[in-house]
Design a protein around this motif. Sequence first.
Motif, PDB file in Angstrom:
ATOM      1  N   ASN A   1       0.816  -1.249   0.077  1.00  0.00           N
ATOM      2  CA  ASN A   1      -0.115   0.069  -0.020  1.00  0.00           C
ATOM      3  C   ASN A   1       0.896   1.337   0.008  1.00  0.00           C
ATOM      4  O   ASN A   1       0.397   2.245  -0.543  1.00  0.00           O
ATOM      5  N   PHE A   2       2.120   1.081   0.479  1.00  0.00           N
ATOM      6  CA  PHE A   2       2.794   2.357   0.751  1.00  0.00           C
ATOM      7  C   PHE A   2       3.249   3.069  -0.636  1.00  0.00           C
ATOM      8  O   PHE A   2       3.526   4.147  -0.680  1.00  0.00           O
ATOM      9  N   ARG A   3       3.226   2.232  -1.480  1.00  0.00           N
ATOM     10  CA  ARG A   3       3.635   2.678  -2.951  1.00  0.00           C
ATOM     11  C   ARG A   3       2.673   3.608  -3.348  1.00  0.00           C
ATOM     12  O   ARG A   3       3.017   4.374  -4.183  1.00  0.00           O
ATOM     13  N   ALA A   4       1.417   3.464  -2.938  1.00  0.00           N
ATOM     14  CA  ALA A   4       0.321   4.510  -3.460  1.00  0.00           C
ATOM     15  C   ALA A   4       0.843   5.887  -3.158  1.00  0.00           C
ATOM     16  O   ALA A   4       0.596   6.906  -3.892  1.00  0.00           O
ATOM     17  N   LYS A   5       1.276   6.143  -2.079  1.00  0.00           N
ATOM     18  CA  LYS A   5       1.426   7.370  -1.590  1.00  0.00           C
ATOM     19  C   LYS A   5       2.950   7.937  -2.150  1.00  0.00           C
ATOM     20  O   LYS A   5       2.874   9.254  -2.641  1.00  0.00           O
ATOM     21  N   GLN A   6       3.815   7.021  -2.592  1.00  0.00           N
ATOM     22  CA  GLN A   6       4.941   7.514  -3.516  1.00  0.00           C
ATOM     23  C   GLN A   6       4.313   7.726  -4.957  1.00  0.00           C
ATOM     24  O   GLN A   6       5.037   8.879  -5.357  1.00  0.00           O
ATOM     25  N   ILE A   7       3.456   7.104  -5.578  1.00  0.00           N
ATOM     26  CA  ILE A   7       3.095   7.527  -6.818  1.00  0.00           C
ATOM     27  C   ILE A   7       2.168   8.645  -6.712  1.00  0.00           C
ATOM     28  O   ILE A   7       2.218   9.601  -7.564  1.00  0.00           O
ATOM     29  N   PHE A   8       1.242   8.849  -5.608  1.00  0.00           N
ATOM     30  CA  PHE A   8       0.695  10.093  -5.660  1.00  0.00           C
ATOM     31  C   PHE A   8       1.507  11.400  -5.306  1.00  0.00           C
ATOM     32  O   PHE A   8       1.416  12.441  -6.158  1.00  0.00           O
ATOM     33  N   LYS A   9       2.745  11.180  -4.647  1.00  0.00           N
ATOM     34  CA  LYS A   9       3.480  12.435  -4.685  1.00  0.00           C
ATOM     35  C   LYS A   9       4.206  12.657  -5.906  1.00  0.00           C
ATOM     36  O   LYS A   9       4.555  14.003  -6.392  1.00  0.00           O
ATOM     37  N   TRP A  10       4.816  11.682  -6.797  1.00  0.00           N
ATOM     38  CA  TRP A  10       5.466  11.833  -7.971  1.00  0.00           C
ATOM     39  C   TRP A  10       4.347  12.677  -9.047  1.00  0.00           C
ATOM     40  O   TRP A  10       4.660  13.513  -9.512  1.00  0.00           O
ATOM     41  N   ILE A  11       3.150  12.138  -8.849  1.00  0.00           N
ATOM     42  CA  ILE A  11       2.176  12.907  -9.888  1.00  0.00           C
ATOM     43  C   ILE A  11       1.920  14.532  -9.580  1.00  0.00           C
ATOM     44  O   ILE A  11       1.896  15.174 -10.364  1.00  0.00           O
ATOM     45  N   HIS A  12       2.101  14.623  -8.077  1.00  0.00           N
ATOM     46  CA  HIS A  12       1.765  16.108  -7.874  1.00  0.00           C
ATOM     47  C   HIS A  12       3.107  16.885  -7.617  1.00  0.00           C
ATOM     48  O   HIS A  12       3.112  18.058  -7.588  1.00  0.00           O
ATOM     49  N   ARG A  13       4.068  16.267  -8.155  1.00  0.00           N
ATOM     50  CA  ARG A  13       5.170  16.853  -8.451  1.00  0.00           C
ATOM     51  C   ARG A  13       5.430  17.408  -9.855  1.00  0.00           C
ATOM     52  O   ARG A  13       6.540  18.050 -10.264  1.00  0.00           O
ATOM     53  N   GLY A  14       4.473  16.793 -10.630  1.00  0.00           N
ATOM     54  CA  GLY A  14       4.496  17.024 -11.961  1.00  0.00           C
ATOM     55  C   GLY A  14       5.133  16.228 -13.093  1.00  0.00           C
ATOM     56  O   GLY A  14       5.239  16.712 -13.997  1.00  0.00           O
ATOM     57  N   VAL A  15       5.324  15.100 -12.676  1.00  0.00           N
ATOM     58  CA  VAL A  15       5.796  14.014 -13.603  1.00  0.00           C
ATOM     59  C   VAL A  15       5.076  14.046 -14.749  1.00  0.00           C
ATOM     60  O   VAL A  15       3.762  14.294 -14.790  1.00  0.00           O
ATOM     61  N   GLU A  16       5.716  13.609 -16.042  1.00  0.00           N
ATOM     62  CA  GLU A  16       4.741  13.483 -17.131  1.00  0.00           C
ATOM     63  C   GLU A  16       4.885  11.970 -17.743  1.00  0.00           C
ATOM     64  O   GLU A  16       4.258  11.903 -18.612  1.00  0.00           O
TER      65      GLU A  16
END
Length: 343
Positions: free
Chosen positions: A23-38
Amino acid sequence: MIELRSCNIEDIEKLLIRFGEKNFRAKQIFKWIHRGVENIDEMTDLSKKLRDMLKNEVYICNMEIVEKFHSKIDGTMKYLMKLNDGNIIECVLMKYSFGNTICISTQAGCSMGCTFCASTIGGKNRDLTPGEMLGQVLKVQRDSNLKVSNVVLMGTGEPLDNFENVIKFIKLVNHGEGLNIGMRHLTLSTCGLVPEIKRLADFNMQITLAISLHAPNDEVRRSIMPIAYKYSFDELLDACKYYINKTGRRITFEYSLISGVNDSDDNAKELSNKLKGILCHVNLIPVNKVEGKIYSKSNKERIEAFRKILNANGIETTIRRELGSDINAACGQLRRSYLTNKG
């Protein structure tokens, strides 16, 4: 496929359960998205196996900057962006002493038909997803290298006509693991969809609600805003009072001054009487010139006289500072120009 920018952490967790991931991977992915990765491969702390699985299930709704204009007067930046399906939207980054504010679109086009607005010409193509709203913020931050601290849902479209997606966007942009923009730094503008204003009030979010009023009575309002035929002036004010009682938040009434239409002393006096006792603030806006429309903005003396009458009657009133006047920064102007020239 799933649009990743529209997902909250819980949505991503459900996906990872299917993958057999923690589950902790979800927070990692969410953070990446909101850093603006494309793209998924920018998420460098995920395994290649997980990144490959994500690529088969999800996508990032990137948008292309078609045109960008930078005001030499005040630093305002206007962006024209193309979505994945070819639809064109626009957003504006404005610099203030209290931080950088982005005005985003919530729909591609608009169906409300306000006669003084360029956004509504041609009608609505479709609603934007939460991820496409968030994408405007992320794209502008990435391009300008400036942090956005305030978001205004006041670009093309009627936010409350896209209610569910707008609510999810607000929760995403406010999330502590994402951009973490405070509710009081978010403003939603509506032309006056009465049931949805009440529905929004029941969420009791501490955002600022801005009502596009633009008239002191039904007769004037109906002449420039078709929505006034559906919901009367009194019904709209009742919904505003309901919102204030539910949230404790002051409402902003937006009032575009159109010469000879809604800018007389009598209009100001009537408006003062209607708004008396309501926890509100009036923002006077010199109407923008729209190609093909006959309206002209009130002169400075008339605008100041209107403001003085409201203030004298106890209605807190300001005159909006005009930003980006050299780059067609007003709502809908650039998009309309682009579509017309392309067509």
